[in-house]
Write a protein that holds these residues in place. Structure first.
Motif, PDB file in Angstrom:
ATOM      1  N   GLN A 153      38.546 -39.737 -77.494  1.00 26.38           N
ATOM      2  CA  GLN A 153      38.964 -40.348 -78.481  1.00 26.38           C
ATOM      3  C   GLN A 153      39.875 -41.678 -77.545  1.00 26.38           C
ATOM      4  OE1 GLN A 153      38.897 -37.625 -77.598  1.00 26.38           O
ATOM      5  NE2 GLN A 153      39.008 -36.165 -79.091  1.00 26.38           N
ATOM      6  N   VAL A 154      40.173 -42.644 -78.682  1.00 29.27           N
ATOM      7  CA  VAL A 154      40.492 -44.229 -78.724  1.00 29.27           C
ATOM      8  C   VAL A 154      42.915 -43.568 -79.235  1.00 29.27           C
ATOM      9  CG1 VAL A 154      38.974 -45.722 -78.510  1.00 29.27           C
ATOM     10  CG2 VAL A 154      40.185 -44.954 -80.886  1.00 29.27           C
ATOM     11  N   TYR A 203      44.095 -41.280 -82.234  1.00 33.55           N
ATOM     12  CA  TYR A 203      45.770 -39.768 -82.613  1.00 33.55           C
ATOM     13  C   TYR A 203      46.686 -40.505 -83.949  1.00 33.55           C
ATOM     14  CZ  TYR A 203      43.341 -38.101 -78.252  1.00 33.55           C
ATOM     15  OH  TYR A 203      42.203 -37.191 -77.573  1.00 33.55           O
ATOM     16  N   SER A 204      46.594 -41.394 -83.882  1.00 27.91           N
ATOM     17  CA  SER A 204      47.322 -41.367 -85.018  1.00 27.91           C
ATOM     18  C   SER A 204      46.555 -40.780 -85.968  1.00 27.91           C
ATOM     19  CB  SER A 204      47.654 -43.502 -84.818  1.00 27.91           C
ATOM     20  OG  SER A 204      48.702 -43.689 -83.957  1.00 27.91           O
ATOM     21  N   LEU A 205      45.110 -41.000 -86.354  1.00 28.94           N
ATOM     22  CA  LEU A 205      44.549 -41.468 -87.347  1.00 28.94           C
ATOM     23  C   LEU A 205      44.979 -39.692 -87.884  1.00 28.94           C
ATOM     24  CD1 LEU A 205      41.470 -43.866 -87.481  1.00 28.94           C
ATOM     25  CD2 LEU A 205      43.616 -43.796 -89.329  1.00 28.94           C
ATOM     26  N   TYR A 206      44.548 -39.329 -86.896  1.00 24.49           N
ATOM     27  CA  TYR A 206      44.325 -37.503 -87.448  1.00 24.49           C
ATOM     28  C   TYR A 206      45.634 -37.187 -87.095  1.00 24.49           C
ATOM     29  CZ  TYR A 206      44.110 -33.089 -85.857  1.00 24.49           C
ATOM     30  OH  TYR A 206      44.102 -30.648 -85.935  1.00 24.49           O
ATOM     31  N   PRO A 230      53.091 -37.239 -84.821  1.00 26.87           N
ATOM     32  CA  PRO A 230      52.869 -36.672 -85.123  1.00 26.87           C
ATOM     33  C   PRO A 230      54.307 -36.863 -86.884  1.00 26.87           C
ATOM     34  CG  PRO A 230      53.220 -34.462 -83.651  1.00 26.87           C
ATOM     35  CD  PRO A 230      52.840 -36.034 -82.809  1.00 26.87           C
ATOM     36  N   GLU A 231      55.627 -36.573 -85.807  1.00 28.23           N
ATOM     37  CA  GLU A 231      56.293 -37.068 -86.854  1.00 28.23           C
ATOM     38  C   GLU A 231      56.195 -37.992 -87.270  1.00 28.23           C
ATOM     39  OE1 GLU A 231      61.476 -36.267 -85.739  1.00 28.23           O
ATOM     40  OE2 GLU A 231      60.191 -37.048 -84.045  1.00 28.23           O
ATOM     41  N   ALA A 232      56.139 -38.742 -86.876  1.00 27.26           N
ATOM     42  CA  ALA A 232      56.845 -40.651 -87.095  1.00 27.26           C
ATOM     43  C   ALA A 232      55.514 -40.235 -88.739  1.00 27.26           C
ATOM     44  CB  ALA A 232      56.080 -40.776 -86.521  1.00 27.26           C
ATOM     45  N   PHE A 233      54.478 -39.992 -88.940  1.00 20.47           N
ATOM     46  CA  PHE A 233      53.439 -39.776 -89.486  1.00 20.47           C
ATOM     47  C   PHE A 233      53.928 -39.336 -91.203  1.00 20.47           C
ATOM     48  CE2 PHE A 233      50.491 -41.669 -86.353  1.00 20.47           C
ATOM     49  CZ  PHE A 233      50.718 -43.255 -87.279  1.00 20.47           C
ATOM     50  N   LYS A 234      55.011 -38.069 -90.974  1.00 25.08           N
ATOM     51  CA  LYS A 234      54.704 -36.935 -91.207  1.00 25.08           C
ATOM     52  C   LYS A 234      56.678 -37.748 -92.027  1.00 25.08           C
ATOM     53  CE  LYS A 234      56.209 -32.448 -92.614  1.00 25.08           C
ATOM     54  NZ  LYS A 234      57.740 -32.646 -93.655  1.00 25.08           N
ATOM     55  N   VAL A 235      57.250 -38.322 -91.774  1.00 23.23           N
ATOM     56  CA  VAL A 235      58.229 -38.909 -92.087  1.00 23.23           C
ATOM     57  C   VAL A 235      58.046 -39.835 -93.398  1.00 23.23           C
ATOM     58  CG1 VAL A 235      59.757 -37.288 -91.142  1.00 23.23           C
ATOM     59  CG2 VAL A 235      59.082 -40.178 -91.036  1.00 23.23           C
ATOM     60  N   LEU A 276      38.795 -34.090 -81.640  1.00 27.18           N
ATOM     61  CA  LEU A 276      39.682 -34.290 -82.928  1.00 27.18           C
ATOM     62  C   LEU A 276      38.942 -33.833 -84.522  1.00 27.18           C
ATOM     63  CD1 LEU A 276      42.171 -37.366 -81.830  1.00 27.18           C
ATOM     64  CD2 LEU A 276      42.273 -35.001 -82.031  1.00 27.18           C
ATOM     65  N   TRP A 277      37.539 -34.282 -84.463  1.00 25.42           N
ATOM     66  CA  TRP A 277      37.125 -34.555 -85.551  1.00 25.42           C
ATOM     67  C   TRP A 277      35.955 -33.330 -85.839  1.00 25.42           C
ATOM     68  CZ3 TRP A 277      41.022 -36.863 -87.729  1.00 25.42           C
ATOM     69  CH2 TRP A 277      40.987 -37.879 -88.128  1.00 25.42           C
TER      70      TRP A 277
END
Length: 306
Positions: free
Chosen positions: A31-32, A36-39, A127-132, A304-305
């Protein structure tokens, strides 16, 4: 209201890193970083991703990430090309550097029809950043004043031990909205702390480690694309002559103008996650180790996928 979409800026050349860092594997199954950002974005609620790339890397990018992610997200592509300029403007002779983050977002204009978040492809946000940011974008709409947001990080969590980094240094109002963001293009660590220079190292100014900084994780309405598009020609007029080969149209520039004109308010959301990125090739082992630990701790599955 349309669901928020994610714009991933992946057209940068990776000059300091020395290669196409956007597709350099860091995870246990190849994985690149953007995997992880997309996940994290997908589990926060994002269903559509727009990759902003260059035509020259299209095949390699699709093979390395795009085709895989298209199994779980709606994937679109936009192309940031040097000659995509307002009518009457041409690329200066010798220019190879892309026109910057704001130009990257403008490349995605045909695909943007509502609220959107913007990220760099080579940064790990957590993960916190994408949630908020998803929660904000899905519950706020533009009124008379544009309702934008950004996720800030602590400067000390975003520096590299291997050289200088560029960060948007944020000043906040008492109500938690953004007062201004200033792009500092050469921030470095030293034995006593963190400092920046604007004159090639002739003089340095200290920055506290707790300073909030932008990592280009912004949340906008469609209005932002229209504003950035409208201002691009004027920016070219002001900057082409001064620095034809390297000037860049940065997102914070337009944000700061809109705040100054009282046309936009930007809510500053905070993340305490540590940023990881591969600004320099020497950064990669640190990222690989961090991802391995997060996988071992159960934050991410090994594949991940799958």
């Amino acid at each position: 209201m349309n669901k928020p979409v994610l714009v991933v800026m992946a057209a940068g050349m990776g000059s300091r890193y020395g290669g196409m860092k956007q597709i350099d594997p860091v995870g246990p199954c190849g994985q690149v970083i953007v995997d992880y950002s997309l996940y994290d974005a997908r589990r926060a609620g994002f269903e559509t991703v727009i990759f902003v790339i260059k035509h020259e890397i299209e095949e390699a990018f699709k093979a390395a990430i795009g085709d895989r992610v298209s199994r779980v997200m709606d994937v679109k592509y936009a192309f940031q090309q040097l000659d995509e300029l307002p009518e009457g403007y041409t690329v200066p002779e010798g220019r190879v550097k892309p026109w910057g983050t704001c130009h990257a977002v403008l490349a995605a204009k045909p695909c943007i029809h509502g609220p959107f978040a913007v990220i760099n492809a080579d940064d790990y946000y957590g993960p916190e950043a994408f949630k908020v940011i998803y929660d904000h974008l899905s519950t706020h709409t533009d009124g008379e004043v544009y309702d934008y947001c950004m996720v800030s990080y602590l400067l000390k969590n975003t520096v590299s031990e291997n050289g200088s980094v560029a960060r948007g240094v944020c000043a906040l109002n008492e109500d938690g909205t953004l007062h201004s963001v200033t792009e500092r293009t050469r921030i470095e660590t030293y034995e006593g702390g963190i400092h920046y220079t604007e004159d090639g190292g002739g003089s340095w100014t200290d920055l506290p480690g707790e300073t909030p900084v932008s990592m280009n994780l912004w949340g906008f309405g469609e209005s932002f694309v229209k504003e950035a598009d409208r201002r691009f020609a004027r920016w070219l007029d002001e900057n082409l002559e001064k620095d034809p080969l390297k000037c860049e149209y940065f997102l914070p520039l337009v944000v700061s103008e809109l705040i100054g004109e009282k046309k936009a308010a930007v809510k500053v959301l905070r993340s305490t996650d540590k940023w990881y990125g591969v600004t320099y090739r020497e950064d990669k082992p640190v990222v690989v180790e961090a991802i391995a630990k997060k996988t071992a701790d159960g934050l991410y599955p090994e594949n991940l996928w799958a």
